[in-house]
Design a protein around this motif. Sequence first.
Motif, PDB file in Angstrom:
ATOM      1  N   PRO A  36       0.800  -1.218   0.000  1.00  0.00           N
ATOM      2  CA  PRO A  36       0.000   0.000   0.000  1.00  0.00           C
ATOM      3  C   PRO A  36       0.839   1.278   0.000  1.00  0.00           C
ATOM      4  CG  PRO A  36      -0.250  -1.187   2.081  1.00  0.00           C
ATOM      5  CD  PRO A  36       0.576  -2.033   1.165  1.00  0.00           C
ATOM      6  N   GLU A  37       2.066   1.197   0.516  1.00  0.00           N
ATOM      7  CA  GLU A  37       2.917   2.390   0.614  1.00  0.00           C
ATOM      8  C   GLU A  37       3.897   2.531  -0.547  1.00  0.00           C
ATOM      9  OE1 GLU A  37       2.367   4.604   3.080  1.00  0.00           O
ATOM     10  OE2 GLU A  37       0.739   3.263   3.688  1.00  0.00           O
ATOM     11  N   GLY A  38       4.142   1.428  -1.283  1.00  0.00           N
ATOM     12  CA  GLY A  38       5.105   1.496  -2.369  1.00  0.00           C
ATOM     13  C   GLY A  38       5.632   0.119  -2.736  1.00  0.00           C
ATOM     14  N   TYR A  39       6.725   0.127  -3.481  1.00  0.00           N
ATOM     15  CA  TYR A  39       7.379  -1.121  -3.887  1.00  0.00           C
ATOM     16  C   TYR A  39       8.216  -1.630  -2.719  1.00  0.00           C
ATOM     17  CZ  TYR A  39       5.941  -0.179  -8.640  1.00  0.00           C
ATOM     18  OH  TYR A  39       5.186   0.047  -9.761  1.00  0.00           O
ATOM     19  N   VAL A  40       8.165  -2.935  -2.485  1.00  0.00           N
ATOM     20  CA  VAL A  40       8.870  -3.545  -1.366  1.00  0.00           C
ATOM     21  C   VAL A  40      10.012  -4.406  -1.916  1.00  0.00           C
ATOM     22  CG1 VAL A  40       8.684  -5.091   0.615  1.00  0.00           C
ATOM     23  CG2 VAL A  40       6.736  -3.627  -0.018  1.00  0.00           C
ATOM     24  N   ILE A  41      11.220  -4.159  -1.422  1.00  0.00           N
ATOM     25  CA  ILE A  41      12.358  -4.999  -1.743  1.00  0.00           C
ATOM     26  C   ILE A  41      12.269  -6.182  -0.784  1.00  0.00           C
ATOM     27  CG2 ILE A  41      14.856  -5.120  -2.020  1.00  0.00           C
ATOM     28  CD1 ILE A  41      13.438  -2.888  -3.725  1.00  0.00           C
ATOM     29  N   LYS A  42      11.872  -7.326  -1.285  1.00  0.00           N
ATOM     30  CA  LYS A  42      11.539  -8.455  -0.419  1.00  0.00           C
ATOM     31  C   LYS A  42      12.720  -8.938   0.423  1.00  0.00           C
ATOM     32  CE  LYS A  42       7.634 -10.043  -3.154  1.00  0.00           C
ATOM     33  NZ  LYS A  42       7.087 -11.146  -3.963  1.00  0.00           N
ATOM     34  N   GLY A  43      13.925  -8.877  -0.083  1.00  0.00           N
ATOM     35  CA  GLY A  43      15.076  -9.370   0.660  1.00  0.00           C
ATOM     36  C   GLY A  43      15.455  -8.517   1.851  1.00  0.00           C
ATOM     37  N   THR A  44      15.114  -7.216   1.804  1.00  0.00           N
ATOM     38  CA  THR A  44      15.505  -6.310   2.885  1.00  0.00           C
ATOM     39  C   THR A  44      14.308  -5.743   3.638  1.00  0.00           C
ATOM     40  OG1 THR A  44      15.467  -4.334   1.478  1.00  0.00           O
ATOM     41  CG2 THR A  44      17.554  -5.576   1.599  1.00  0.00           C
ATOM     42  N   GLY A  45      13.130  -5.790   3.025  1.00  0.00           N
ATOM     43  CA  GLY A  45      11.947  -5.183   3.630  1.00  0.00           C
ATOM     44  C   GLY A  45      11.845  -3.690   3.385  1.00  0.00           C
ATOM     45  N   GLU A  46      12.811  -3.136   2.677  1.00  0.00           N
ATOM     46  CA  GLU A  46      12.787  -1.704   2.372  1.00  0.00           C
ATOM     47  C   GLU A  46      11.585  -1.385   1.487  1.00  0.00           C
ATOM     48  OE1 GLU A  46      15.603   1.749   0.352  1.00  0.00           O
ATOM     49  OE2 GLU A  46      16.085  -0.345   0.011  1.00  0.00           O
ATOM     50  N   VAL A  47      10.937  -0.255   1.759  1.00  0.00           N
ATOM     51  CA  VAL A  47       9.820   0.209   0.949  1.00  0.00           C
ATOM     52  C   VAL A  47      10.263   1.464   0.197  1.00  0.00           C
ATOM     53  CG1 VAL A  47       7.462   1.107   0.963  1.00  0.00           C
ATOM     54  CG2 VAL A  47       8.119  -0.715   2.558  1.00  0.00           C
ATOM     55  N   VAL A  48      10.091   1.434  -1.116  1.00  0.00           N
ATOM     56  CA  VAL A  48      10.363   2.602  -1.956  1.00  0.00           C
ATOM     57  C   VAL A  48       8.998   3.170  -2.318  1.00  0.00           C
ATOM     58  CG1 VAL A  48      11.431   3.452  -4.069  1.00  0.00           C
ATOM     59  CG2 VAL A  48      12.487   1.536  -2.830  1.00  0.00           C
ATOM     60  N   SER A  49       8.673   4.303  -1.718  1.00  0.00           N
ATOM     61  CA  SER A  49       7.367   4.934  -1.884  1.00  0.00           C
ATOM     62  C   SER A  49       7.055   5.196  -3.357  1.00  0.00           C
ATOM     63  CB  SER A  49       7.359   6.255  -1.110  1.00  0.00           C
ATOM     64  OG  SER A  49       6.256   7.031  -1.463  1.00  0.00           O
ATOM     65  N   TYR A  50       5.774   5.145  -3.681  1.00  0.00           N
ATOM     66  CA  TYR A  50       5.345   5.420  -5.058  1.00  0.00           C
ATOM     67  C   TYR A  50       5.712   6.837  -5.502  1.00  0.00           C
ATOM     68  CZ  TYR A  50       2.690   1.077  -4.740  1.00  0.00           C
ATOM     69  OH  TYR A  50       2.318  -0.238  -4.599  1.00  0.00           O
ATOM     70  N   SER A  51       5.957   7.742  -4.560  1.00  0.00           N
ATOM     71  CA  SER A  51       6.320   9.118  -4.909  1.00  0.00           C
ATOM     72  C   SER A  51       7.821   9.382  -4.747  1.00  0.00           C
ATOM     73  CB  SER A  51       5.533  10.097  -4.025  1.00  0.00           C
ATOM     74  OG  SER A  51       5.841   9.887  -2.658  1.00  0.00           O
ATOM     75  N   ASP A  52       8.601   8.363  -4.442  1.00  0.00           N
ATOM     76  CA  ASP A  52      10.036   8.501  -4.206  1.00  0.00           C
ATOM     77  C   ASP A  52      10.758   8.825  -5.513  1.00  0.00           C
ATOM     78  OD1 ASP A  52      12.866   7.838  -3.697  1.00  0.00           O
ATOM     79  OD2 ASP A  52      12.126   6.916  -1.850  1.00  0.00           O
ATOM     80  N   ALA A  53      11.678   9.774  -5.455  1.00  0.00           N
ATOM     81  CA  ALA A  53      12.446  10.171  -6.646  1.00  0.00           C
ATOM     82  C   ALA A  53      13.358   9.054  -7.140  1.00  0.00           C
ATOM     83  CB  ALA A  53      13.268  11.415  -6.341  1.00  0.00           C
ATOM     84  N   ARG A  54      13.648   8.056  -6.306  1.00  0.00           N
ATOM     85  CA  ARG A  54      14.493   6.931  -6.731  1.00  0.00           C
ATOM     86  C   ARG A  54      13.749   5.971  -7.647  1.00  0.00           C
ATOM     87  NH1 ARG A  54      16.111   4.392  -1.205  1.00  0.00           N
ATOM     88  NH2 ARG A  54      13.910   4.858  -0.876  1.00  0.00           N
ATOM     89  N   LEU A  55      12.443   6.098  -7.726  1.00  0.00           N
ATOM     90  CA  LEU A  55      11.617   5.236  -8.571  1.00  0.00           C
ATOM     91  C   LEU A  55      11.657   5.754 -10.004  1.00  0.00           C
ATOM     92  CD1 LEU A  55       9.812   2.777  -8.034  1.00  0.00           C
ATOM     93  CD2 LEU A  55       7.899   4.348  -7.851  1.00  0.00           C
ATOM     94  N   LYS A  56      11.969   4.872 -10.936  1.00  0.00           N
ATOM     95  CA  LYS A  56      12.116   5.234 -12.359  1.00  0.00           C
ATOM     96  C   LYS A  56      11.304   4.278 -13.217  1.00  0.00           C
ATOM     97  CE  LYS A  56      15.727   7.770 -11.006  1.00  0.00           C
ATOM     98  NZ  LYS A  56      15.541   9.165 -10.716  1.00  0.00           N
ATOM     99  N   ASN A  57      10.910   4.747 -14.401  1.00  0.00           N
ATOM    100  CA  ASN A  57      10.245   3.880 -15.377  1.00  0.00           C
ATOM    101  C   ASN A  57      11.290   2.994 -16.047  1.00  0.00           C
ATOM    102  OD1 ASN A  57       7.623   4.917 -15.020  1.00  0.00           O
ATOM    103  ND2 ASN A  57       8.102   6.649 -16.326  1.00  0.00           N
ATOM    104  N   SER A  58      10.970   1.720 -16.192  1.00  0.00           N
ATOM    105  CA  SER A  58      11.870   0.778 -16.842  1.00  0.00           C
ATOM    106  C   SER A  58      11.678   0.840 -18.355  1.00  0.00           C
ATOM    107  CB  SER A  58      11.590  -0.635 -16.344  1.00  0.00           C
ATOM    108  OG  SER A  58      12.367  -1.554 -17.068  1.00  0.00           O
ATOM    109  N   PRO A  59      12.737   1.161 -19.107  1.00  0.00           N
ATOM    110  CA  PRO A  59      12.620   1.224 -20.560  1.00  0.00           C
ATOM    111  C   PRO A  59      12.328  -0.117 -21.229  1.00  0.00           C
ATOM    112  CG  PRO A  59      14.563   2.408 -19.824  1.00  0.00           C
ATOM    113  CD  PRO A  59      14.040   1.637 -18.651  1.00  0.00           C
TER     114      PRO A  59
END
Length: 86
Positions: A36-59
């Motif tokens: 619900p909060e964003g993309y989850v890196i399953k191995g670490t549990g880190e959440v990258v928010s849907y509005s986070d600047a680190r999130l990029k479109n994959s070409p």
Amino acid sequence: MPAGAHEAPTGWRYPYSCCSGYDCREVSSKVIGEGPEGYVIKGTGEVVSYSDARLKNSPDGEYHWCSVAGADDTRTICLFVPPHSF
């Protein structure tokens, strides 16, 4: 032919701000989840928010994860995600 240090396997180049030559790699969709909060890196549990600047479109429509030193247990530098299907 193998990808270059700053290239995805399909040939597009990772932005230098995301990759120091070894930080980025294509990952399976099994490694990345959506919560619900964003993309989850399953191995670490880190959440990258849907509005986070680190999130990029994959070409190329695949997930690509750039993490510190390219390790599976460090924080995310950039996360490339495929577009959502409608």
